[in-house]
Design a protein around this motif. Structure first.
Motif, PDB file in Angstrom:
ATOM      1  N   LEU A 122      86.165  87.554  44.892  1.00 59.38           N
ATOM      2  CA  LEU A 122      87.416  87.412  45.642  1.00 59.38           C
ATOM      3  C   LEU A 122      88.049  86.071  45.289  1.00 59.38           C
ATOM      4  CD1 LEU A 122      89.199  88.685  47.876  1.00 59.38           C
ATOM      5  CD2 LEU A 122      87.870  87.355  49.535  1.00 59.38           C
ATOM      6  N   LEU A 123      89.236  86.128  44.717  1.00 57.39           N
ATOM      7  CA  LEU A 123      89.957  84.912  44.335  1.00 57.39           C
ATOM      8  C   LEU A 123      90.801  84.461  45.518  1.00 57.39           C
ATOM      9  CD1 LEU A 123      90.743  82.855  42.177  1.00 57.39           C
ATOM     10  CD2 LEU A 123      92.545  84.427  41.431  1.00 57.39           C
ATOM     11  N   ILE A 124      90.403  83.336  46.134  1.00 57.81           N
ATOM     12  CA  ILE A 124      91.087  82.869  47.337  1.00 57.81           C
ATOM     13  C   ILE A 124      91.389  81.387  47.214  1.00 57.81           C
ATOM     14  CG2 ILE A 124      90.069  84.605  48.851  1.00 57.81           C
ATOM     15  CD1 ILE A 124      88.019  82.563  49.715  1.00 57.81           C
ATOM     16  N   ASP A 125      92.310  80.925  48.050  1.00 56.47           N
ATOM     17  CA  ASP A 125      92.627  79.507  48.081  1.00 56.47           C
ATOM     18  C   ASP A 125      91.727  78.806  49.095  1.00 56.47           C
ATOM     19  OD1 ASP A 125      93.669  80.138  50.612  1.00 56.47           O
ATOM     20  OD2 ASP A 125      95.695  80.368  49.828  1.00 56.47           O
ATOM     21  N   VAL A 126      91.845  77.479  49.135  1.00 55.57           N
ATOM     22  CA  VAL A 126      90.967  76.687  49.989  1.00 55.57           C
ATOM     23  C   VAL A 126      91.206  77.000  51.467  1.00 55.57           C
ATOM     24  CG1 VAL A 126      90.342  74.342  50.676  1.00 55.57           C
ATOM     25  CG2 VAL A 126      90.815  74.853  48.277  1.00 55.57           C
ATOM     26  N   THR A 127      92.470  77.205  51.858  1.00 54.02           N
ATOM     27  CA  THR A 127      92.785  77.485  53.261  1.00 54.02           C
ATOM     28  C   THR A 127      92.113  78.778  53.725  1.00 54.02           C
ATOM     29  OG1 THR A 127      94.907  76.352  53.036  1.00 54.02           O
ATOM     30  CG2 THR A 127      94.637  77.832  54.915  1.00 54.02           C
ATOM     31  N   THR A 128      92.213  79.832  52.908  1.00 55.00           N
ATOM     32  CA  THR A 128      91.595  81.110  53.260  1.00 55.00           C
ATOM     33  C   THR A 128      90.080  80.987  53.299  1.00 55.00           C
ATOM     34  OG1 THR A 128      93.424  82.282  52.212  1.00 55.00           O
ATOM     35  CG2 THR A 128      91.426  83.542  52.646  1.00 55.00           C
ATOM     36  N   ARG A 129      89.529  80.234  52.374  1.00 59.78           N
ATOM     37  CA  ARG A 129      88.079  80.062  52.347  1.00 59.78           C
ATOM     38  C   ARG A 129      87.589  79.378  53.623  1.00 59.78           C
ATOM     39  NH1 ARG A 129      84.135  76.677  51.527  1.00 59.78           N
ATOM     40  NH2 ARG A 129      82.280  77.303  50.362  1.00 59.78           N
ATOM     41  N   ASN A 130      88.287  78.354  54.053  1.00 56.90           N
ATOM     42  CA  ASN A 130      87.899  77.659  55.281  1.00 56.90           C
ATOM     43  C   ASN A 130      88.040  78.565  56.496  1.00 56.90           C
ATOM     44  OD1 ASN A 130      87.320  75.313  53.865  1.00 56.90           O
ATOM     45  ND2 ASN A 130      89.355  74.445  54.167  1.00 56.90           N
ATOM     46  N   ALA A 131      89.071  79.427  56.490  1.00 57.17           N
ATOM     47  CA  ALA A 131      89.251  80.357  57.602  1.00 57.17           C
ATOM     48  C   ALA A 131      88.110  81.368  57.649  1.00 57.17           C
ATOM     49  CB  ALA A 131      90.594  81.072  57.472  1.00 57.17           C
ATOM     50  N   LEU A 132      87.666  81.853  56.490  1.00 53.89           N
ATOM     51  CA  LEU A 132      86.541  82.781  56.438  1.00 53.89           C
ATOM     52  C   LEU A 132      85.263  82.121  56.941  1.00 53.89           C
ATOM     53  CD1 LEU A 132      87.156  84.495  52.979  1.00 53.89           C
ATOM     54  CD2 LEU A 132      87.252  85.611  55.207  1.00 53.89           C
ATOM     55  N   ALA A 133      85.069  80.865  56.544  1.00 53.54           N
ATOM     56  CA  ALA A 133      83.841  80.162  56.921  1.00 53.54           C
ATOM     57  C   ALA A 133      83.766  79.878  58.415  1.00 53.54           C
ATOM     58  CB  ALA A 133      83.738  78.852  56.138  1.00 53.54           C
ATOM     59  N   SER A 134      84.897  79.924  59.106  1.00 50.83           N
ATOM     60  CA  SER A 134      84.898  79.639  60.541  1.00 50.83           C
ATOM     61  C   SER A 134      84.534  80.861  61.388  1.00 50.83           C
ATOM     62  CB  SER A 134      86.281  79.131  60.966  1.00 50.83           C
ATOM     63  OG  SER A 134      87.265  80.148  60.823  1.00 50.83           O
ATOM     64  N   ILE A 135      84.394  82.038  60.762  1.00 52.29           N
ATOM     65  CA  ILE A 135      84.060  83.256  61.494  1.00 52.29           C
ATOM     66  C   ILE A 135      82.538  83.380  61.596  1.00 52.29           C
ATOM     67  CG2 ILE A 135      84.292  85.767  61.569  1.00 52.29           C
ATOM     68  CD1 ILE A 135      86.805  85.522  59.925  1.00 52.29           C
ATOM     69  N   PRO A 136      81.973  83.547  62.781  1.00 55.69           N
ATOM     70  CA  PRO A 136      80.518  83.709  62.932  1.00 55.69           C
ATOM     71  C   PRO A 136      80.005  84.899  62.130  1.00 55.69           C
ATOM     72  CG  PRO A 136      81.530  83.279  65.057  1.00 55.69           C
ATOM     73  CD  PRO A 136      82.656  83.506  64.093  1.00 55.69           C
ATOM     74  N   ASN A 137      78.786  84.743  61.608  1.00 55.42           N
ATOM     75  CA  ASN A 137      78.083  85.785  60.856  1.00 55.42           C
ATOM     76  C   ASN A 137      78.605  85.982  59.434  1.00 55.42           C
ATOM     77  OD1 ASN A 137      77.157  86.381  63.592  1.00 55.42           O
ATOM     78  ND2 ASN A 137      76.303  88.234  62.707  1.00 55.42           N
ATOM     79  N   VAL A 138      79.727  85.372  59.072  1.00 54.30           N
ATOM     80  CA  VAL A 138      80.292  85.554  57.739  1.00 54.30           C
ATOM     81  C   VAL A 138      79.707  84.515  56.789  1.00 54.30           C
ATOM     82  CG1 VAL A 138      82.395  85.443  56.348  1.00 54.30           C
ATOM     83  CG2 VAL A 138      82.422  86.598  58.563  1.00 54.30           C
ATOM     84  N   SER A 139      79.171  84.990  55.678  1.00 55.18           N
ATOM     85  CA  SER A 139      78.620  84.104  54.649  1.00 55.18           C
ATOM     86  C   SER A 139      79.527  84.121  53.424  1.00 55.18           C
ATOM     87  CB  SER A 139      77.211  84.541  54.259  1.00 55.18           C
ATOM     88  OG  SER A 139      77.240  85.828  53.669  1.00 55.18           O
ATOM     89  N   ILE A 140      79.611  82.986  52.744  1.00 51.22           N
ATOM     90  CA  ILE A 140      80.469  82.855  51.569  1.00 51.22           C
ATOM     91  C   ILE A 140      79.664  82.228  50.433  1.00 51.22           C
ATOM     92  CG2 ILE A 140      82.594  81.894  50.625  1.00 51.22           C
ATOM     93  CD1 ILE A 140      83.657  81.690  53.437  1.00 51.22           C
ATOM     94  N   ASP A 141      79.599  82.922  49.325  1.00 55.04           N
ATOM     95  CA  ASP A 141      78.945  82.406  48.127  1.00 55.04           C
ATOM     96  C   ASP A 141      80.030  82.145  47.092  1.00 55.04           C
ATOM     97  OD1 ASP A 141      77.224  81.675  46.146  1.00 55.04           O
ATOM     98  OD2 ASP A 141      76.514  83.703  45.706  1.00 55.04           O
ATOM     99  N   SER A 142      80.281  80.864  46.803  1.00 52.57           N
ATOM    100  CA  SER A 142      81.401  80.494  45.936  1.00 52.57           C
ATOM    101  C   SER A 142      80.923  80.129  44.539  1.00 52.57           C
ATOM    102  CB  SER A 142      82.163  79.302  46.527  1.00 52.57           C
ATOM    103  OG  SER A 142      82.642  79.595  47.811  1.00 52.57           O
ATOM    104  N   ARG A 143      81.748  80.436  43.567  1.00 52.97           N
ATOM    105  CA  ARG A 143      81.525  79.982  42.199  1.00 52.97           C
ATOM    106  C   ARG A 143      82.889  79.695  41.581  1.00 52.97           C
ATOM    107  NH1 ARG A 143      82.568  83.964  38.456  1.00 52.97           N
ATOM    108  NH2 ARG A 143      82.828  86.071  39.294  1.00 52.97           N
TER     109      ARG A 143
END
Length: 299
Positions: A122-143
């Motif tokens: 998923l190609l996302i910007d920094v703002t969207t990534r931070n919003a995803l990370a603020s949701i409980p139970n959601v994990s993000i693996d970035s490269r």
């Protein structure tokens, strides 16, 4: 004497039970008072996970602002304990951030009890990534991936980036400190009941700075085209050229052909990151004939 045996037996049992309860009490006091800090640290280690927040590497630009190199961050997004998470308020919010319908999201997670990936690459910007990370139970693996929009154009001069996001050649290496930025750090927290996860940012990532070069993409394109044509016409092993601003001496374009240039000693091929105009040695050329001619004229 026989009548005293039951009494002694009960006394022995009472003493044994009293000693056992005393030892349990001492052990509890030892664990909860004397060793409390130790067990608290172990509990925190079991419920927290440190992770890095990648910083976006700065862009390389030509003198007119055209992008020569940029970094794209791709993410893999998953949900932990989805069978409980689906009953919360967060599915609509996650679906909106992922750009999919809530119905589609629920279909992917329905009946799942373990961590489930809901989006890849998923190609996302920094703002969207931070919003995803603020949701409980959601994990993000970035490269991250370094992208050169103009393919091989000026690639020898721009250089290359390693898998650890370090510049290893060319301008990428020369300006690595400015381009790299600083990675952030965060803690992923997990409770003891439903495994709900939350992110606590410790250090915010600092994106790298953009570097504006003196290159002109239009001139670079013309130079590389003409070098390729001249090499084919002359049947040469390699060709190279530099275009300078006569007023300031800055490099406007620098190219070579072919992309994989011959080794200086003629012994096979080398990696494509050697900039011949900057690394190879040349015997004295025609410019010295002017000095010879001047010497003859003076005599």
């Amino acid at each position: 004497m026989k009548e005293r045996y039951p009494e002694l037996r009960w006394r022995a049992i009472a003493i044994a039970l009293g000693a056992a309860f005393f030892l349990v009490f001492v052990r509890l006091a030892w664990v909860q008072i004397v060793r409390a800090d130790h067990w608290q640290r172990l509990a925190e280690q079991a419920s927290t996970e440190a992770c890095e927040l990648p910083a976006r590497r700065g862009q390389l630009l030509d003198r007119r602002g055209q992008v020569l190199a940029r970094t794209e961050i791709y993410c893999k997004v998953g949900v932990a304990y989805p069978h409980k998470w689906l009953d919360s308020e967060y599915p609509p919010r996650l679906a909106k951030l992922l750009g999919i319908s809530e119905r589609s999201l629920r279909q992917r997670l329905q009946g799942r009890r373990t961590h489930t990936v809901v989006a890849k690459d998923l190609l996302i910007d920094v703002t969207t990534r931070n919003a995803l990370a603020s949701i409980p139970n959601v994990s993000i693996d970035s490269r991250s991936r370094r992208v050169y929009p103009h393919d091989r154009m000026a690639r020898h001069l721009l250089g290359n980036v390693s898998e650890t996001r370090e510049g290893v050649s060319g301008l990428e290496r020369l300006y690595n400190d400015q381009l790299s930025g600083r990675e952030g750090k965060a803690l992923l927290l997990q409770d003891a009941h439903e495994g709900l996860r939350a992110r606590v940012d410790l250090v915010e990532p600092q994106d790298g700075a953009d570097v504006v070069t003196t290159l002109d993409l239009r001139v670079q394109s013309i130079l590389e085209h003409e070098l390729e044509a001249a090499r084919d016409h002359a049947g040469a092993a390699a060709a190279q050229g530099i275009v300078l601003d006569p007023g300031s001496g800055v490099v406007i374009a620098l190219g070579q052909s072919p992309f994989r240039t011959p080794a200086p000693d003629g012994g096979g091929m080398v990696v494509p990151w050697r900039v011949m105009a900057a690394t190879d040695e040349f015997e004295p050329g025609s410019v010295f004939k002017f000095f010879s001619l001047a010497g003859l004229l003076s005599e």
